[in-house]
Design a protein around this motif. Structure first.
Motif, short mmCIF file in Angstrom:
data_model
loop_
_atom_site.label_atom_id
_atom_site.label_comp_id
_atom_site.label_asym_id
_atom_site.label_seq_id
_atom_site.Cartn_x
_atom_site.Cartn_y
_atom_site.Cartn_z
N ALA A 154 0.81 -1.22 0.00
CA ALA A 154 0.00 0.00 0.00
C ALA A 154 0.84 1.27 0.00
N THR A 155 1.95 1.25 0.74
CA THR A 155 2.73 2.49 0.90
C THR A 155 3.86 2.63 -0.10
N GLY A 156 4.29 1.51 -0.67
CA GLY A 156 5.45 1.56 -1.56
C GLY A 156 6.76 1.59 -0.81
N GLU A 157 6.70 1.41 0.51
CA GLU A 157 7.91 1.41 1.34
C GLU A 157 8.51 0.02 1.39
N ILE A 158 9.75 -0.07 1.81
CA ILE A 158 10.39 -1.36 2.04
C ILE A 158 9.82 -1.93 3.33
N GLU A 159 9.41 -3.17 3.27
CA GLU A 159 8.69 -3.80 4.38
C GLU A 159 9.40 -3.66 5.71
N GLU A 160 10.70 -3.86 5.73
CA GLU A 160 11.46 -3.82 6.98
C GLU A 160 11.52 -2.43 7.60
N THR A 161 11.19 -1.39 6.86
CA THR A 161 11.28 -0.02 7.38
C THR A 161 9.94 0.52 7.88
N ILE A 162 8.88 -0.26 7.75
CA ILE A 162 7.55 0.23 8.11
C ILE A 162 7.32 0.05 9.60
N ASP A 163 6.79 1.08 10.24
CA ASP A 163 6.56 1.02 11.68
C ASP A 163 5.36 0.12 12.01
N ALA A 164 5.33 -0.33 13.26
CA ALA A 164 4.31 -1.28 13.72
C ALA A 164 2.89 -0.74 13.58
N GLU A 165 2.69 0.54 13.84
CA GLU A 165 1.36 1.12 13.74
C GLU A 165 0.85 1.10 12.30
N THR A 166 1.69 1.40 11.35
CA THR A 166 1.30 1.36 9.93
C THR A 166 0.98 -0.07 9.51
N ILE A 167 1.76 -1.01 9.99
CA ILE A 167 1.49 -2.41 9.68
C ILE A 167 0.13 -2.81 10.25
N ARG A 168 -0.12 -2.43 11.50
CA ARG A 168 -1.37 -2.82 12.16
C ARG A 168 -2.59 -2.14 11.54
N THR A 169 -2.45 -0.95 11.03
CA THR A 169 -3.60 -0.23 10.48
C THR A 169 -3.64 -0.35 8.96
N VAL A 170 -2.70 0.25 8.28
CA VAL A 170 -2.71 0.25 6.82
C VAL A 170 -2.57 -1.17 6.28
N GLY A 171 -1.67 -1.94 6.86
CA GLY A 171 -1.46 -3.31 6.39
C GLY A 171 -2.69 -4.18 6.56
N ALA A 172 -3.33 -4.08 7.72
CA ALA A 172 -4.53 -4.89 7.96
C ALA A 172 -5.67 -4.49 7.04
N VAL A 173 -5.85 -3.20 6.84
CA VAL A 173 -6.93 -2.75 5.94
C VAL A 173 -6.61 -3.14 4.50
N GLN A 174 -5.35 -3.01 4.08
CA GLN A 174 -4.98 -3.41 2.72
C GLN A 174 -5.20 -4.91 2.54
N LEU A 175 -4.88 -5.71 3.55
CA LEU A 175 -5.09 -7.15 3.47
C LEU A 175 -6.58 -7.46 3.31
N ALA A 176 -7.41 -6.78 4.08
CA ALA A 176 -8.86 -6.98 3.96
C ALA A 176 -9.35 -6.56 2.57
N LEU A 177 -8.84 -5.45 2.09
CA LEU A 177 -9.23 -4.96 0.77
C LEU A 177 -8.82 -5.93 -0.33
N VAL A 178 -7.58 -6.38 -0.30
CA VAL A 178 -7.11 -7.32 -1.32
C VAL A 178 -7.92 -8.61 -1.26
N SER A 179 -8.12 -9.15 -0.06
CA SER A 179 -8.88 -10.40 0.07
C SER A 179 -10.28 -10.25 -0.49
N GLY A 180 -10.94 -9.18 -0.13
CA GLY A 180 -12.30 -8.97 -0.60
C GLY A 180 -12.39 -8.74 -2.09
N VAL A 181 -11.51 -7.93 -2.64
CA VAL A 181 -11.54 -7.66 -4.08
C VAL A 181 -11.19 -8.92 -4.86
N VAL A 182 -10.21 -9.68 -4.39
CA VAL A 182 -9.85 -10.92 -5.09
C VAL A 182 -11.04 -11.88 -5.10
#
Length: 191
Positions: free
Chosen positions: A134-162
């Protein structure tokens, strides 16, 4: 290749051809060129072998998808968003059986506490990968809050759209509709 490895490859082949529920011990043994008893000897059960094969196949599949995504040269922003979603759509079309297998894994995990635990262990990596997507950042550099929020929502979005792409491909949203829908949601939140 020994019997254990042959069984794993045979099980992966059967998962792609028949799916989890429709794959029998006989199917796996035939694909592997070994006896049915070898499954119990090497893996303990059909389920244990299929689970290991499914996780291995999904790891290989995910590595291929990540390699494709890493080659995107669009900078952050709307063009990258559209490029990512076009790539995901192509990936679903080219790897439909693996996407189905990933959904089958989720369903199997609902019936198996052991598998649910393994599935849950993989979720932090999945949400981190989705945050990077979602962010275009390198995975290892993403903070925990972004993973918990943006990552979780992106996962839900991808799963649902697929699921929509697989269920009714002609009417499912494409990159432009997904972006418009997200903008609409932001407008609701900002109202």
């Amino acid at each position: 290749m020994g019997n254990r490895e042959s069984l794993l490859e045979g099980a992966k082949q059967c998962l792609l051809e028949k799916g989890y529920d429709r794959t029998t011990v006989r199917d796996i043994a035939t694909a592997a060129g070994v006896s049915m008893a070898a499954i119990g000897y090497h893996y303990g059960s059909r389920e244990a072998l299929l689970q290991e094969a499914l996780f291995k196949a999904l790891e290989d599949w995910d590595a291929g998808l990540q390699a494709q995504l890493s080659r995107l040269d669009e900078p952050k922003g709307p063009k990258r968003f559209a490029a990512v979603w076009r790539l995901l759509h192509e990936h679903v079309e080219q790897n439909r059986t693996m996407w189905m297998a990933s959904f089958e894994l989720f369903m199997q995990a609902q019936r198996s506490p052991e598998l649910a635990a393994l599935y849950a262990q993989g979720q932090p990596g999945a949400t981190a990968a989705m945050a990077a997507l979602a962010t275009g950042e390198i995975e290892e550099t993403i903070d925990a809050e972004t993973i918990r929020t943006v990552g979780a929502v992106q996962l839900a979005l991808v799963s649902g759209v697929v699921m929509q792409w697989m269920s009714y491909p002609g009417d499912a949203p494409g990159p432009d509709e997904i972006a418009a829908g997200l903008r609409g949601l932001v407008a609701v939140l900002d109202a």
